[in-house]
Design an enzyme around this catalytic site. Structure first.
Site, short mmCIF file in Angstrom:
data_model
loop_
_atom_site.label_atom_id
_atom_site.label_comp_id
_atom_site.label_asym_id
_atom_site.label_seq_id
_atom_site.Cartn_x
_atom_site.Cartn_y
_atom_site.Cartn_z
N LYS A 290 0.84 -1.19 0.00
CA LYS A 290 0.00 0.00 0.00
C LYS A 290 0.88 1.25 0.00
O LYS A 290 1.85 1.34 0.75
CB LYS A 290 -0.92 -0.02 1.23
CG LYS A 290 -2.06 0.98 1.18
CD LYS A 290 -3.02 0.76 2.34
CE LYS A 290 -4.22 1.69 2.23
NZ LYS A 290 -5.18 1.49 3.34
N GLU A 376 -18.65 -6.03 11.02
CA GLU A 376 -19.58 -5.30 11.87
C GLU A 376 -20.62 -6.20 12.52
O GLU A 376 -21.03 -5.96 13.67
CB GLU A 376 -20.27 -4.20 11.06
CG GLU A 376 -19.37 -3.06 10.63
CD GLU A 376 -18.59 -3.35 9.36
OE1 GLU A 376 -17.76 -2.51 8.97
OE2 GLU A 376 -18.81 -4.43 8.76
N ARG A 404 -24.61 -2.49 8.51
CA ARG A 404 -24.24 -3.86 8.16
C ARG A 404 -24.52 -4.84 9.31
O ARG A 404 -24.53 -6.05 9.09
CB ARG A 404 -22.77 -3.91 7.76
CG ARG A 404 -22.48 -3.11 6.50
CD ARG A 404 -20.98 -2.86 6.33
NE ARG A 404 -20.23 -4.06 6.06
CZ ARG A 404 -19.82 -4.45 4.85
NH1 ARG A 404 -20.12 -3.70 3.80
NH2 ARG A 404 -19.12 -5.54 4.69
#
Length: 642
Positions: A290, A376, A404
Site C-alpha cells: 500500500k 460489523e 451492516r
C-alpha cells in the site's frame, strides 16, 4: 518513476496515448511497464490536488494495468472491492480528463459508480461485496445474460469479513468460471487483525510458494518462468503439508500464489494463462504494498490511506485551522475519562481505530480495546456477549457501517435488552465520500426498536455528557450519534454529566413557532432565529437530545404554547420527526389546529460535495429553516434581497 519535482504535472508520454483500455492492446510489455510508472505519477499528482484515498490506488497500479491489458473491459467486468483503489482504473477508462475533480461537487466519485462509466460494472463503498457481485455476473453470463468474465479484486482486510467467505463457499460449490484477485497488502485502513491475516502472512514469509492445478497435471511449462520452480516445489510440498492455498482449495478454488503484485513480468503471463485455461473459480494471491512508489505514503502509519490536498514533494497535507476539536477526538477523550473510573468499560471497533477515535483509547487501555476487523455483524454480537457477561462495551462504528450489523442489533441486542453502547460516528452527511458513507438512516432504524435509547449530540460538550450517560446506563441498549468534523467551539465541561433519560432542554424562549432540533442542526436553527429577529419573529428553540424515548412533556408543552412546531434532524424520513408526529397525533394535538413540519434529509441519495453544499442541497441550512418558519406562519417566502 517520473520526477514530479520538475513540473506540476508529470511527463506521461505512454499514458498520453491511452484513452480507453483497448489502447493497451497495442502496447508492448516494456511499454506497459512504463505505463504503470506514469500511471502512478499521474495518480499522485491528481490526488495532491483533490485529496482522497491515495495509498490503496498506488498499491494496485501494476495490477490495474495488467487486468486491463489482458481482459476485454467493459465486456469483462472488473469489480473493485470497496473502491478505495479505483483511481488508476478511472484514469485508464476514459476519465483522465476529469480525474482532478475527484470527490468534488459535480466531479468524479471517489468510488466505483455504475452511473459514471460502463467500466464500473458494480458500485462500491463498503467492503467485502465484490466476490458475491462477481459470482452474480458469472451466473448471469451462463444463463444468457451479459457475456464476459467477472474479476473481483479484494483486499486482505476485506477478505476477513464473513460475506467474502459466504461468497467463496457458494462460488466453489457452483464451480463457475470466476476470477478472484486477493490483493494482499498486509493492511486495509488499519493493520489487519485475525487468524486470516496470520495465515496469509505465513504464505509469503515461508519463501516462494506458487501452485496451480495445471502444475499437478504436468503443465508447469505453461506458467511464467519465474513461477515454474515454485510450482514444482508446491506440487511436492502439497503432498504432505497443509499449507499454501489449502484453505482456498478446500472452498473449491484453484489457488495461485503468492505472486509479486508489482511485477508485470509475473502478472501479465499469469493472467494470460489463467484467462485462456480456467474452467472454474480461480483465486490469485498477489502480494502488494500500500502506498507503493511514493515515500510519504509508504512511510505513513496508514500507508497514505486518506489524504487531504498535499504537496507532492513533501507529502505535507494542507489542513484548515480550527479552534474547535473534532467530534471524534472529543468522544475518544470522554471515553478514556470514563474508562479511567470504570474498568468494565471496553472499546470495540471494526477495522477503524483511527476513524472512530479508539486508537487513542487503545493506547491507554490496550487490553480493553478490540479491533475485530471488517466484521460489523460480529462486532455487534461480540459486544452483546460482553454486555451479557457483565461488561460495558462501547461499539464504535460509523453510521454507514452500523447498517451492516442491523439484524444483530435487533436480534442479539434489542430483543435481549442488553446494555450495549453504540457510539455512532459520521452521523448525517459526510462530504466527499458521498452517499455510500452518509449517516442518514440510523435514527430511523434504531428509534423504532423497543427498549432502545437514542441520543444525538448538538455540540461537542453535549457529546461528553452523552458518553457519560451511556456509561451509566445499564437498563438496555443505548446509542448516541455525532457528525464528522470539528465541533462548534463551545466551552467544554471538565467531566460529563449524566443526562436524565428522555429529557430535552430549552435553548431560547420565543413565540408563535417552535423549532425542536435533534442533533447538530441546532446551530443552524439558532442562526435562523437571529436572522428572523430582524422581522420581529423570535422562534422558540429546543434541543430534543433524545429521539427515543421522546420528551413527551417538552413536546406537548411546545405544541400547546405555539401555533406551529418544526422538527429538525440530520436523518432520513421515518426518524425523529416521524415519532414526534405520531405522538402529536396520538394526543389529538393536530385536531386543535397545530401547524407541523418535519425537516429531514430528502428522499434521495445525495452526491458527494462539501458538507455545507450537501446540506444546502438538502434544504437543512439556516436559510431553509428561516424559510420554513415563514412558510408555517404564512408570511411568505424569504426575502432574498441584499
Amino acid at each position: 518513476m517520473t520526477d514530479l519535482a520538475k513540473t506540476d504535472r508529470p511527463r506521461t508520454p505512454v499514458l498520453d496515448r491511452v484513452t480507453l483500455p483497448s489502447d493497451l492492446k497495442g502496447l508492448s510489455d516494456r511499454e506497459l511497464r512504463q505505463l504503470a510508472d506514469e500511471l502512478r505519477a499521474e495518480t499522485i499528482s491528481a490526488v495532491s490536488v483533490t485529496g482522497g484515498h491515495l495509498g490503496a490506488g498506488l498499491g494496485v497500479v501494476e495490477l490495474t494495468v495488467a487486468l486491463h491489458a489482458v481482459f476485454e473491459t467493459p465486456r469483462d467486468k472488473i469489480i473493485w472491492d470497496v473502491g478505495h483503489q479505483c483511481y488508476p482504473h478511472k484514469i485508464l477508462t476514459g476519465r483522465r480528463d476529469r480525474i482532478r475533480t475527484l470527490r468534488m461537487g459535480g466531479g468524479l466519485a471517489g468510488f466505483t459508480k455504475r452511473a459514471e462509466s460502463p467500466y464500473d460494472p458494480f458500485g462500491a463503498g463498503h467492503s467485502s461485496t465484490s466476490i458475491s457481485a462477481a459470482l452474480g455476473f458469472a451466473v448471469a453470463r451462463d444463463l444468457g445474460g451479459d457475456p464476459g468474465d467477472a474479476i473481483a479484486v479484494i483486499g486482505d482486510g476485506a477478505m476477513s469479513a464473513g460475506m467474502a467467505f459466504e461468497a467463496m463457499n457458494n462460488a466453489g460449490h457452483l464451480g463457475k468460471r470466476l476470477f478472484v484477485i486477493l490483493n494482499d497488502n498486509e493492511m486495509s485502513i488499519a493493520p489487519p487483525t485475525g487468524a486470516l491475516s496470520t495465515y496469509l502472512t505465513r504464505l509469503y514469509t515461508g519463501g516462494p510458494f506458487q501452485e496451480l492445478k495445471a502444475a499437478a497435471k504436468g503443465a508447469v511449462s505453461l506458467l511464467p518462468s519465474p513461477m515454474q520452480e515454485g510450482a514444482r516445489r508446491a506440487k511436492e510440498m502439497l503432498k504432505g503439508m497443509a499449507v499454501g492455498g489449502t484453505l482456498f482449495e478446500e472452498l473449491g478454488f484453484s489457488y495461485i500464489g503468492p505472486v509479486d503484485g508489482h511485477d508485470l513480468d509475473q502478472l501479465l503471463p499469469l493472467l494470460r494463462t489463467v484467462r485462456a485455461r480456467a474452467d472454474g473459480p480461480v483465486l490469485i494471491h498477489a502480494v502488494t504494498k500500500k502506498g507503493k512508489g511514493y515515500a510519504p505514503a509508504e512511510n505513513a502509519d496508514d500507508r497514505g490511506h486518506a489524504r487531504g490536498r498535499f504537496d507532492v514533494l513533501t507529502g505535507q497535507q494542507a489542513k484548515a485551522k480550527s479552534n474547535a476539536p473534532s467530534y471524534t477526538s472529543v468522544f475518544a477523550r470522554a471515553l478514556i475519562d470514563e474508562a479511567g473510573r470504570d474498568d468494565r468499560i471496553l472499546g470495540i471497533t471494526a477495522a477503524m481505530p483511527d476513524g472512530t477515535g479508539l486508537k487513542q483509547f487503545a493506547e491507554r487501555f490496550p487490553r480493553r480495546t478490540f479491533d475485530v476487523g471488517i466484521a460489523e455483524q460480529h462486532a455487534v454480537t461480540f459486544a452483546a456477549g460482553l454486555a451479557a457477561g457483565g461488561m460495558k462495551p462501547f461499539c464504535a462504528l460509523y453510521s454507514t457501517f452500523l447498517q451492516r450489523g442491523y439484524d444483530q442489533i435487533v436480534h442479539d441486542v434489542a430483543v435481549q435488552g442488553l446494555p450495549v453502547r453504540f457510539a455512532i460516528d459520521r452521523a448525517g452527511l459526510v462530504g466527499q465520500d458521498g452517499p455510500t458513507h452518509a449517516g442518514a438512516y440510523d435514527i430511523a432504524f434504531l428509534s423504532n426498536l423497543p427498549g432502545f435509547v437514542v441520543m444525538a449530540a448538538a455540540d461537542e460538550a453535549e457529546l461528553v455528557h452523552m458518553v457519560a450517560t451511556a456509561a451509566a446506563h445499564d437498563a438496555g441498549p443505548i446509542a448516541f450519534r455525532f457528525p464528522r468534523g470539528e465541533g462548534t467551539g463551545v466551552e467544554m465541561p471538565e467531566r460529563g454529566e449524566i443526562l436524565p433519560i428522555g429529557r430535552g432542554r430549552m435553548i431560547a424562549e420565543g413565540h408563535s413557532v417552535a423549532i425542536l432540533s435533534f442533533g447538530t442542526r441546532l446551530s443552524e436553527a439558532m442562526a435562523a432565529r437571529e436572522s428572523l429577529s430582524a422581522r420581529g419573529i423570535s422562534p422558540t428553540i429546543a434541543d430534543a437530545r433524545f429521539a427515543r424515548p421522546l420528551d413527551r412533556d417538552l413536546i406537548l408543552k411546545l405544541a400547546a404554547g405555539h401555533d406551529a412546531l418544526i422538527t429538525l434532524e440530520e436523518g432520513a424520513v421515518g426518524g425523529f420527526g416521524s415519532h414526534v408526529a405520531q405522538l402529536l397525533a396520538d394526543e389529538g394535538v393536530f385536531d386543535r389546529g397545530l401547524a407541523f413540519r418535519s425537516m429531514v434529509l430528502p428522499d434521495r441519495f445525495i452526491d458527494h460535495d462539501a458538507p455545507y453544499a450537501m446540506y444546502d442541497d438538502s434544504a437543512l441550512n439556516a436559510a431553509h429553516i428561516e424559510a420554513k418558519v415563514l412558510e408555517v406562519l404564512k408570511i411568505g417566502q424569504l426575502d432574498r434581497r441584499a
